[in-house]
Write a protein that holds these residues in place. Structure first.
Motif, short mmCIF file in Angstrom:
data_model
loop_
_atom_site.label_atom_id
_atom_site.label_comp_id
_atom_site.label_asym_id
_atom_site.label_seq_id
_atom_site.Cartn_x
_atom_site.Cartn_y
_atom_site.Cartn_z
N UNK A 133 0.88 -1.17 0.00
CA UNK A 133 0.00 0.00 0.00
C UNK A 133 0.91 1.21 0.00
N UNK A 134 0.76 2.06 -1.00
CA UNK A 134 1.55 3.28 -1.10
C UNK A 134 0.66 4.43 -0.64
N UNK A 135 1.17 5.22 0.29
CA UNK A 135 0.41 6.32 0.86
C UNK A 135 1.22 7.59 0.68
N UNK A 136 0.58 8.67 0.17
CA UNK A 136 1.28 9.93 0.05
C UNK A 136 0.36 11.09 0.40
N UNK A 137 0.96 12.13 0.91
CA UNK A 137 0.20 13.32 1.28
C UNK A 137 -0.14 14.10 0.02
N UNK A 138 -1.40 14.52 -0.07
CA UNK A 138 -1.84 15.35 -1.18
C UNK A 138 -1.53 16.80 -0.82
N UNK A 139 -0.86 17.46 -1.69
CA UNK A 139 -0.54 18.88 -1.48
C UNK A 139 -1.36 19.70 -2.47
N UNK A 140 -2.50 20.23 -2.00
CA UNK A 140 -3.37 20.98 -2.91
C UNK A 140 -2.67 22.25 -3.41
N UNK A 141 -2.98 22.61 -4.64
CA UNK A 141 -2.44 23.86 -5.20
C UNK A 141 -3.06 25.02 -4.45
N UNK A 142 -2.24 25.99 -4.14
CA UNK A 142 -2.73 27.15 -3.41
C UNK A 142 -3.52 28.07 -4.33
N UNK A 143 -4.75 28.31 -3.99
CA UNK A 143 -5.60 29.25 -4.71
C UNK A 143 -5.51 30.57 -3.93
N UNK A 144 -5.01 31.63 -4.54
CA UNK A 144 -4.82 32.90 -3.81
C UNK A 144 -6.08 33.38 -3.10
N UNK A 145 -7.24 33.24 -3.76
CA UNK A 145 -8.49 33.69 -3.14
C UNK A 145 -8.79 32.86 -1.88
N UNK A 146 -8.68 31.52 -2.01
CA UNK A 146 -8.98 30.65 -0.87
C UNK A 146 -7.98 30.85 0.26
N UNK A 147 -6.73 31.10 -0.09
CA UNK A 147 -5.71 31.36 0.93
C UNK A 147 -6.08 32.60 1.73
N UNK A 148 -6.52 33.64 1.03
CA UNK A 148 -6.92 34.88 1.69
C UNK A 148 -8.13 34.65 2.60
N UNK A 149 -9.12 33.92 2.11
CA UNK A 149 -10.31 33.63 2.90
C UNK A 149 -9.93 32.80 4.12
N UNK A 150 -9.11 31.78 3.94
CA UNK A 150 -8.70 30.93 5.05
C UNK A 150 -8.00 31.74 6.13
N UNK A 151 -7.11 32.64 5.73
CA UNK A 151 -6.40 33.47 6.72
C UNK A 151 -7.35 34.37 7.49
N UNK A 152 -8.39 34.86 6.82
CA UNK A 152 -9.33 35.75 7.50
C UNK A 152 -10.25 35.00 8.46
N UNK A 153 -10.40 33.68 8.28
CA UNK A 153 -11.28 32.90 9.14
C UNK A 153 -10.54 32.23 10.29
N UNK A 154 -9.23 32.43 10.37
CA UNK A 154 -8.45 31.72 11.39
C UNK A 154 -8.87 32.07 12.81
N UNK A 155 -9.50 33.24 13.00
CA UNK A 155 -9.94 33.62 14.34
C UNK A 155 -11.02 32.67 14.87
N UNK A 156 -11.68 31.93 13.96
CA UNK A 156 -12.74 31.01 14.37
C UNK A 156 -12.26 29.58 14.45
#
Length: 74
Positions: free
Chosen positions: A39-62
């Motif tokens: 069984x081969x297991x690897x971590x998926x590294x999603x491509x960074x979407x600039x919009x989603x990165x911005x949204x994620x950073x703004x929601x970190x307070x929650x």
């Protein structure tokens, strides 16, 4: 070699040394594939979407350990 035991539910714990080596965190997505009897297991590294990165950073307070505990099991 690292060992892990499979539970009745088909779950296993990835040893901490391996998690640290590849930077696995709670919520990470893993790709699993079979090659022969391995069984081969690897971590998926999603491509960074600039919009989603911005949204994620703004929601970190929650997002905190307390939030996770409060929502656990719902």
């Amino acid at each position: 070699m690292e060992l892990s035991r499979l539970t009745e539910k088909g779950q296993m714990t990835i040893p901490i040394r391996i998690r640290k080596k590849i930077g696995l965190k709670t919520g990470d997505v893993l790709d699993l594939r079979i090659e022969g009897d391995h069984i081969i297991m690897r971590k998926i590294r999603p491509k960074a979407d600039p919009y989603l990165t911005c949204v994620e950073e703004s929601l970190s307070e929650w997002y905190s350990a307390e939030d996770e505990e409060a929502w656990d099991g719902l």
